[in-house]
Design a protein around this motif. Sequence first.
Motif, PDB file in Angstrom:
ATOM      1  N   ASP A  30       1.623  -0.786   0.370  1.00 48.07           N
ATOM      2  CA  ASP A  30       2.458  -1.338   1.432  1.00 48.07           C
ATOM      3  C   ASP A  30       1.638  -1.854   2.599  1.00 48.07           C
ATOM      4  O   ASP A  30       2.037  -2.783   3.301  1.00 48.07           O
ATOM      5  N   VAL A  55       1.937  -1.261  -5.668  1.00 46.77           N
ATOM      6  CA  VAL A  55       1.607  -2.202  -4.598  1.00 46.77           C
ATOM      7  C   VAL A  55       1.453  -1.420  -3.310  1.00 46.77           C
ATOM      8  O   VAL A  55       2.353  -0.667  -2.916  1.00 46.77           O
ATOM      9  N   GLY A  97      -0.670  -5.050   0.582  1.00 45.65           N
ATOM     10  CA  GLY A  97      -0.068  -5.931  -0.409  1.00 45.65           C
ATOM     11  C   GLY A  97      -0.843  -6.006  -1.708  1.00 45.65           C
ATOM     12  O   GLY A  97      -0.425  -6.697  -2.643  1.00 45.65           O
ATOM     13  N   ARG A 113       6.261   0.336  -4.812  1.00 39.01           N
ATOM     14  CA  ARG A 113       5.591   0.018  -3.552  1.00 39.01           C
ATOM     15  C   ARG A 113       5.486   1.315  -2.752  1.00 39.01           C
ATOM     16  O   ARG A 113       6.465   2.063  -2.628  1.00 39.01           O
ATOM     17  N   ASP A 135       2.336  -9.043  -0.960  1.00 43.48           N
ATOM     18  CA  ASP A 135       2.422  -8.600  -2.358  1.00 43.48           C
ATOM     19  C   ASP A 135       1.626  -9.573  -3.226  1.00 43.48           C
ATOM     20  O   ASP A 135       1.991 -10.735  -3.362  1.00 43.48           O
ATOM     21  N   ARG A 145      -2.285  -4.961  -5.352  1.00 45.40           N
ATOM     22  CA  ARG A 145      -1.671  -4.250  -6.455  1.00 45.40           C
ATOM     23  C   ARG A 145      -2.720  -3.603  -7.337  1.00 45.40           C
ATOM     24  O   ARG A 145      -3.841  -4.098  -7.480  1.00 45.40           O
ATOM     25  N   VAL A 191       7.841  -9.861  -0.783  1.00 48.54           N
ATOM     26  CA  VAL A 191       7.781  -8.575  -1.475  1.00 48.54           C
ATOM     27  C   VAL A 191       8.660  -8.625  -2.724  1.00 48.54           C
ATOM     28  O   VAL A 191       9.798  -9.097  -2.677  1.00 48.54           O
TER      29      VAL A 191
END
Length: 331
Positions: free
Chosen positions: A102, A100, A105, A17, A260, A107, A300
Amino acid sequence: MVVCWFVGLTTLDVVHRASGRPGANEKVTATRQDVAAGGPAANAAVTAAALEAHAILVSALGAGPIAQAVRADLDDREVQVHDVAGPDEEFPVAVSAVLVDDATGERSVVSPDAALVAVRAPRPDALAGLPRPDVVLLDGHHPAIARAVLAHVDELRPRPLIVVDGGRWRPVFADLLPAADVAALSADFTVPADVAPGAADAAHGAADAAHGALLLGARSVVVTHGGDPVTWALPRRRDDGAVVVGEHGTVPVPRVDVQDTLGAGDAFHGALAVALARGAGLQDACAAAVRVASVRVRKVGPRAWLAHLPELSEPRAGSAAPGPDSSRDEG
Protein backbone atom coordinates in the motif's frame (compact mmCIF):
# COMPACT_ATOMS: atom_id res chain seq x y z
CA MET A 1 -11.40 -3.20 -36.09
CA VAL A 2 -7.88 -4.55 -35.78
CA VAL A 3 -7.40 -8.15 -34.63
CA CYS A 4 -4.69 -9.01 -32.11
CA TRP A 5 -3.81 -12.50 -30.89
CA PHE A 6 -2.29 -12.90 -27.44
CA VAL A 7 -0.64 -16.27 -27.04
CA GLY A 8 0.49 -17.70 -23.73
CA LEU A 9 -0.29 -17.79 -20.05
CA THR A 10 -3.58 -17.31 -18.24
CA THR A 11 -3.77 -17.44 -14.45
CA LEU A 12 -6.22 -16.59 -11.71
CA ASP A 13 -4.77 -13.73 -9.70
CA VAL A 14 -5.73 -13.42 -6.05
CA VAL A 15 -4.57 -9.92 -5.15
CA HIS A 16 -4.22 -8.57 -1.62
CA ARG A 17 -3.27 -5.02 -0.78
CA ALA A 18 -1.60 -4.46 2.60
CA SER A 19 0.45 -1.90 4.48
CA GLY A 20 3.57 -4.05 4.30
CA ARG A 21 5.00 -7.46 3.49
CA PRO A 22 4.90 -10.12 6.20
CA GLY A 23 8.13 -11.54 7.53
CA ALA A 24 8.77 -15.17 8.41
CA ASN A 25 5.91 -16.64 10.46
CA GLU A 26 4.05 -13.32 10.33
CA LYS A 27 0.60 -12.40 9.10
CA VAL A 28 -0.67 -9.06 7.84
CA THR A 29 -4.24 -7.91 7.38
CA ALA A 30 -5.20 -6.92 3.84
CA THR A 31 -6.93 -3.61 3.21
CA ARG A 32 -8.29 -4.77 -0.16
CA GLN A 33 -8.81 -8.01 -2.09
CA ASP A 34 -9.37 -8.57 -5.80
CA VAL A 35 -9.72 -11.71 -7.91
CA ALA A 36 -9.24 -11.52 -11.68
CA ALA A 37 -7.78 -13.30 -14.66
CA GLY A 38 -4.04 -12.69 -14.94
CA GLY A 39 -0.92 -13.72 -16.79
CA PRO A 40 1.04 -11.76 -19.41
CA ALA A 41 -1.01 -12.80 -22.45
CA ALA A 42 -4.37 -12.52 -20.69
CA ASN A 43 -3.65 -9.11 -19.17
CA ALA A 44 -2.43 -7.79 -22.51
CA ALA A 45 -5.59 -9.12 -24.19
CA VAL A 46 -7.81 -7.39 -21.61
CA THR A 47 -6.00 -4.12 -22.31
CA ALA A 48 -6.36 -4.53 -26.07
CA ALA A 49 -10.08 -5.26 -25.79
CA ALA A 50 -10.54 -2.15 -23.65
CA LEU A 51 -8.83 -0.21 -26.44
CA GLU A 52 -11.51 -1.52 -28.83
CA ALA A 53 -9.39 -4.08 -30.62
CA HIS A 54 -10.68 -7.59 -31.31
CA ALA A 55 -8.56 -9.41 -28.74
CA ILE A 56 -8.16 -13.17 -29.07
CA LEU A 57 -6.43 -15.07 -26.26
CA VAL A 58 -4.87 -18.38 -27.28
CA SER A 59 -4.20 -20.17 -24.03
CA ALA A 60 -5.13 -23.18 -21.90
CA LEU A 61 -8.02 -23.06 -19.41
CA GLY A 62 -9.96 -26.32 -19.53
CA ALA A 63 -12.71 -27.19 -17.07
CA GLY A 64 -13.02 -26.70 -13.35
CA PRO A 65 -14.03 -23.89 -10.98
CA ILE A 66 -10.80 -21.91 -11.43
CA ALA A 67 -11.16 -21.96 -15.21
CA GLN A 68 -14.79 -20.91 -14.89
CA ALA A 69 -13.81 -17.89 -12.80
CA VAL A 70 -11.11 -16.91 -15.27
CA ARG A 71 -13.39 -17.37 -18.26
CA ALA A 72 -16.15 -15.29 -16.66
CA ASP A 73 -13.78 -12.37 -16.13
CA LEU A 74 -12.42 -12.59 -19.68
CA ASP A 75 -15.94 -12.81 -21.14
CA ASP A 76 -16.89 -9.73 -19.13
CA ARG A 77 -13.91 -7.92 -20.68
CA GLU A 78 -14.91 -9.02 -24.21
CA VAL A 79 -11.80 -11.13 -24.77
CA GLN A 80 -12.36 -14.03 -27.16
CA VAL A 81 -10.73 -17.16 -25.74
CA HIS A 82 -9.41 -19.98 -27.87
CA ASP A 83 -8.93 -22.71 -25.29
CA VAL A 84 -6.30 -25.23 -26.36
CA ALA A 85 -7.17 -27.47 -23.42
CA GLY A 86 -10.84 -27.70 -24.33
CA PRO A 87 -13.89 -26.85 -22.21
CA ASP A 88 -14.33 -30.43 -20.86
CA GLU A 89 -10.69 -31.16 -20.03
CA GLU A 90 -9.38 -30.90 -16.51
CA PHE A 91 -6.45 -28.50 -16.55
CA PRO A 92 -4.53 -27.02 -13.61
CA VAL A 93 -4.92 -23.30 -14.23
CA ALA A 94 -2.22 -21.55 -12.21
CA VAL A 95 -3.30 -19.45 -9.25
CA SER A 96 -1.04 -16.47 -8.55
CA ALA A 97 -0.77 -15.05 -5.04
CA VAL A 98 -0.15 -11.30 -5.33
CA LEU A 99 0.65 -8.79 -2.62
CA VAL A 100 0.59 -5.08 -3.42
CA ASP A 101 2.35 -2.82 -0.93
CA ASP A 102 0.00 0.00 0.00
CA ALA A 103 2.90 2.37 0.65
CA THR A 104 4.72 1.98 -2.66
CA GLY A 105 2.29 0.28 -5.05
CA GLU A 106 4.93 -2.38 -5.78
CA ARG A 107 3.72 -5.93 -6.22
CA SER A 108 5.16 -9.29 -5.18
CA VAL A 109 3.98 -12.44 -6.96
CA VAL A 110 4.19 -16.15 -6.24
CA SER A 111 2.94 -18.30 -9.11
CA PRO A 112 3.65 -21.63 -10.79
CA ASP A 113 3.14 -19.87 -14.14
CA ALA A 114 3.00 -22.62 -16.78
CA ALA A 115 5.14 -25.13 -14.90
CA LEU A 116 2.37 -27.41 -13.60
CA VAL A 117 1.76 -29.33 -16.82
CA ALA A 118 2.91 -29.39 -20.44
CA VAL A 119 0.24 -28.18 -22.87
CA ARG A 120 -0.26 -29.75 -26.27
CA ALA A 121 -0.11 -27.70 -29.44
CA PRO A 122 -3.36 -26.35 -30.87
CA ARG A 123 -4.71 -27.98 -34.02
CA PRO A 124 -3.80 -26.10 -37.22
CA ASP A 125 -7.40 -26.21 -38.44
CA ALA A 126 -8.58 -24.64 -35.18
CA LEU A 127 -6.13 -21.76 -35.59
CA ALA A 128 -7.19 -21.35 -39.21
CA GLY A 129 -10.78 -20.86 -38.05
CA LEU A 130 -9.90 -17.82 -35.95
CA PRO A 131 -10.09 -14.26 -37.34
CA ARG A 132 -6.88 -13.40 -39.14
CA PRO A 133 -4.57 -11.38 -36.88
CA ASP A 134 -2.89 -8.08 -37.66
CA VAL A 135 -0.49 -8.55 -34.73
CA VAL A 136 0.40 -11.66 -32.73
CA LEU A 137 1.96 -11.34 -29.25
CA LEU A 138 3.80 -14.37 -27.84
CA ASP A 139 4.70 -14.35 -24.13
CA GLY A 140 6.86 -17.51 -24.19
CA HIS A 141 4.74 -19.49 -21.74
CA HIS A 142 3.29 -22.79 -23.02
CA PRO A 143 6.04 -23.31 -25.64
CA ALA A 144 4.04 -25.83 -27.69
CA ILE A 145 1.29 -23.28 -28.21
CA ALA A 146 3.77 -20.53 -29.10
CA ARG A 147 5.60 -22.66 -31.67
CA ALA A 148 2.35 -23.86 -33.27
CA VAL A 149 0.96 -20.33 -33.56
CA LEU A 150 4.25 -19.06 -34.98
CA ALA A 151 4.25 -21.83 -37.61
CA HIS A 152 0.66 -20.94 -38.51
CA VAL A 153 1.15 -17.20 -38.91
CA ASP A 154 4.40 -17.68 -40.83
CA GLU A 155 2.26 -19.12 -43.63
CA LEU A 156 -0.10 -16.15 -43.78
CA ARG A 157 0.35 -13.50 -46.46
CA PRO A 158 0.80 -10.76 -45.65
CA ARG A 159 2.41 -12.06 -42.50
CA PRO A 160 1.12 -10.49 -39.28
CA LEU A 161 3.54 -8.55 -37.12
CA ILE A 162 5.06 -10.69 -34.37
CA VAL A 163 5.63 -9.17 -30.92
CA VAL A 164 7.57 -11.24 -28.39
CA ASP A 165 7.02 -10.36 -24.73
CA GLY A 166 10.15 -11.25 -22.76
CA GLY A 167 10.14 -10.62 -19.04
CA ARG A 168 12.87 -13.10 -18.24
CA TRP A 169 14.76 -15.61 -20.34
CA ARG A 170 13.19 -18.97 -21.16
CA PRO A 171 14.65 -21.45 -23.68
CA VAL A 172 11.71 -21.07 -26.07
CA PHE A 173 12.85 -17.51 -26.78
CA ALA A 174 15.70 -18.94 -28.85
CA ASP A 175 12.96 -19.99 -31.32
CA LEU A 176 10.70 -16.95 -30.95
CA LEU A 177 13.11 -14.00 -31.08
CA PRO A 178 14.39 -14.74 -34.61
CA ALA A 179 10.78 -14.29 -35.78
CA ALA A 180 10.10 -11.12 -33.79
CA ASP A 181 9.30 -7.89 -35.59
CA VAL A 182 9.32 -6.30 -32.14
CA ALA A 183 10.93 -7.85 -29.07
CA ALA A 184 9.29 -6.14 -26.09
CA LEU A 185 11.58 -6.87 -23.16
CA SER A 186 12.08 -5.92 -19.55
CA ALA A 187 15.42 -4.51 -18.47
CA ASP A 188 16.00 -7.75 -16.54
CA PHE A 189 15.89 -9.85 -19.71
CA THR A 190 19.23 -11.35 -20.66
CA VAL A 191 20.19 -13.82 -23.38
CA PRO A 192 22.61 -16.51 -22.15
CA ALA A 193 26.06 -16.22 -23.68
CA ASP A 194 25.93 -19.80 -24.96
CA VAL A 195 22.74 -18.98 -26.91
CA ALA A 196 23.97 -15.74 -28.48
CA PRO A 197 27.72 -15.25 -28.05
CA GLY A 198 28.47 -11.60 -27.35
CA ALA A 199 25.01 -10.90 -25.90
CA ALA A 200 26.49 -9.51 -22.71
CA ASP A 201 28.71 -7.11 -24.65
CA ALA A 202 26.19 -4.33 -25.21
CA ALA A 203 27.01 -1.73 -27.83
CA HIS A 204 26.40 2.00 -28.02
CA GLY A 205 25.14 2.22 -24.46
CA ALA A 206 22.07 0.06 -25.17
CA ALA A 207 20.89 -2.51 -22.66
CA ASP A 208 22.09 -6.09 -22.79
CA ALA A 209 18.49 -7.12 -23.38
CA ALA A 210 18.37 -5.20 -26.66
CA HIS A 211 21.71 -6.41 -27.99
CA GLY A 212 20.97 -10.03 -27.12
CA ALA A 213 17.60 -10.00 -28.87
CA LEU A 214 19.06 -8.33 -31.96
CA LEU A 215 21.82 -10.95 -32.08
CA LEU A 216 19.13 -13.63 -32.21
CA GLY A 217 17.45 -11.94 -35.16
CA ALA A 218 14.75 -9.63 -33.77
CA ARG A 219 14.07 -6.80 -36.22
CA SER A 220 13.53 -4.22 -33.49
CA VAL A 221 13.64 -4.14 -29.70
CA VAL A 222 11.76 -2.19 -27.05
CA VAL A 223 12.98 -2.32 -23.44
CA THR A 224 10.99 -1.05 -20.46
CA HIS A 225 12.76 0.23 -17.34
CA GLY A 226 9.97 0.73 -14.83
CA GLY A 227 9.52 4.45 -14.32
CA ASP A 228 12.54 5.34 -16.45
CA PRO A 229 12.36 6.04 -20.21
CA VAL A 230 11.55 3.22 -22.59
CA THR A 231 14.40 2.47 -24.99
CA TRP A 232 14.13 1.19 -28.54
CA ALA A 233 16.75 -0.08 -30.93
CA LEU A 234 17.21 -1.40 -34.46
CA PRO A 235 20.01 -3.70 -35.62
CA ARG A 236 22.98 -2.72 -37.75
CA ARG A 237 25.39 -5.12 -39.41
CA ARG A 238 29.03 -4.06 -39.37
CA ASP A 239 31.41 -4.63 -42.22
CA ASP A 240 32.72 -7.73 -40.45
CA GLY A 241 29.20 -9.17 -40.32
CA ALA A 242 28.65 -8.66 -36.60
CA VAL A 243 25.20 -7.48 -35.52
CA VAL A 244 25.26 -4.45 -33.24
CA VAL A 245 22.76 -1.86 -32.06
CA GLY A 246 22.13 0.68 -34.82
CA GLU A 247 19.51 3.42 -34.63
CA HIS A 248 18.20 3.76 -31.11
CA GLY A 249 16.39 6.21 -28.91
CA THR A 250 14.14 6.72 -25.92
CA VAL A 251 10.51 7.44 -25.16
CA PRO A 252 9.93 9.44 -21.96
CA VAL A 253 7.80 8.06 -19.13
CA PRO A 254 5.84 10.66 -17.13
CA ARG A 255 6.30 10.89 -13.39
CA VAL A 256 3.04 9.82 -11.77
CA ASP A 257 1.74 8.91 -8.34
CA VAL A 258 2.25 5.14 -8.44
CA GLN A 259 -0.50 3.23 -6.66
CA ASP A 260 -0.36 -0.28 -8.18
CA THR A 261 2.24 -1.78 -10.53
CA LEU A 262 0.53 -5.16 -11.01
CA GLY A 263 0.18 -5.85 -14.72
CA ALA A 264 1.70 -2.54 -15.81
CA GLY A 265 4.10 -4.24 -18.22
CA ASP A 266 1.27 -6.35 -19.63
CA ALA A 267 -0.83 -3.22 -20.15
CA PHE A 268 2.12 -1.69 -22.01
CA HIS A 269 2.36 -4.75 -24.26
CA GLY A 270 -1.35 -4.87 -24.98
CA ALA A 271 -1.40 -1.21 -25.95
CA LEU A 272 1.79 -1.63 -27.99
CA ALA A 273 0.19 -4.46 -29.98
CA VAL A 274 -2.93 -2.41 -30.70
CA ALA A 275 -0.94 0.64 -31.80
CA LEU A 276 1.22 -1.45 -34.12
CA ALA A 277 -1.88 -3.15 -35.54
CA ARG A 278 -3.32 0.28 -36.33
CA GLY A 279 -0.20 1.18 -38.29
CA ALA A 280 1.85 3.20 -35.82
CA GLY A 281 5.60 3.23 -36.12
CA LEU A 282 7.70 1.86 -33.31
CA GLN A 283 8.29 5.11 -31.43
CA ASP A 284 4.68 6.25 -31.72
CA ALA A 285 3.49 2.82 -30.59
CA CYS A 286 5.79 3.00 -27.56
CA ALA A 287 4.49 6.45 -26.68
CA ALA A 288 0.88 5.21 -26.87
CA ALA A 289 1.76 2.20 -24.72
CA VAL A 290 3.48 4.44 -22.15
CA ARG A 291 0.31 6.52 -21.83
CA VAL A 292 -1.74 3.41 -21.15
CA ALA A 293 0.73 1.93 -18.65
CA SER A 294 0.91 5.27 -16.85
CA VAL A 295 -2.83 5.13 -16.29
CA ARG A 296 -2.54 1.57 -15.02
CA VAL A 297 -0.06 2.38 -12.25
CA ARG A 298 -2.09 5.35 -11.01
CA LYS A 299 -5.18 3.24 -10.23
CA VAL A 300 -5.68 0.61 -7.52
CA GLY A 301 -6.91 -2.84 -8.51
CA PRO A 302 -6.61 -5.05 -11.60
CA ARG A 303 -9.67 -3.75 -13.46
CA ALA A 304 -10.80 -0.31 -12.20
CA TRP A 305 -8.14 1.44 -14.28
CA LEU A 306 -9.68 0.28 -17.57
CA ALA A 307 -12.41 2.91 -17.29
CA HIS A 308 -9.73 5.62 -17.46
CA LEU A 309 -7.87 4.47 -20.56
CA PRO A 310 -6.71 7.19 -22.95
CA GLU A 311 -7.61 6.89 -26.59
CA LEU A 312 -4.80 5.71 -28.84
CA SER A 313 -4.31 8.35 -31.50
CA GLU A 314 -4.34 7.24 -35.10
CA PRO A 315 -0.87 6.92 -36.69
CA ARG A 316 0.39 9.77 -38.80
CA ALA A 317 0.18 9.40 -42.55
CA GLY A 318 3.15 7.47 -43.84
CA SER A 319 4.09 6.15 -40.40
CA ALA A 320 5.85 2.87 -40.87
CA ALA A 321 5.32 -0.23 -38.76
CA PRO A 322 7.26 -1.39 -36.94
CA GLY A 323 10.15 0.97 -37.69
CA PRO A 324 10.78 4.11 -35.64
CA ASP A 325 9.44 7.50 -36.55
CA SER A 326 11.61 10.33 -35.31
CA SER A 327 13.81 11.69 -32.53
CA ARG A 328 16.31 8.90 -32.95
CA ASP A 329 19.98 8.56 -32.31
CA GLU A 330 22.35 7.13 -34.85
CA GLY A 331 24.38 4.09 -33.85
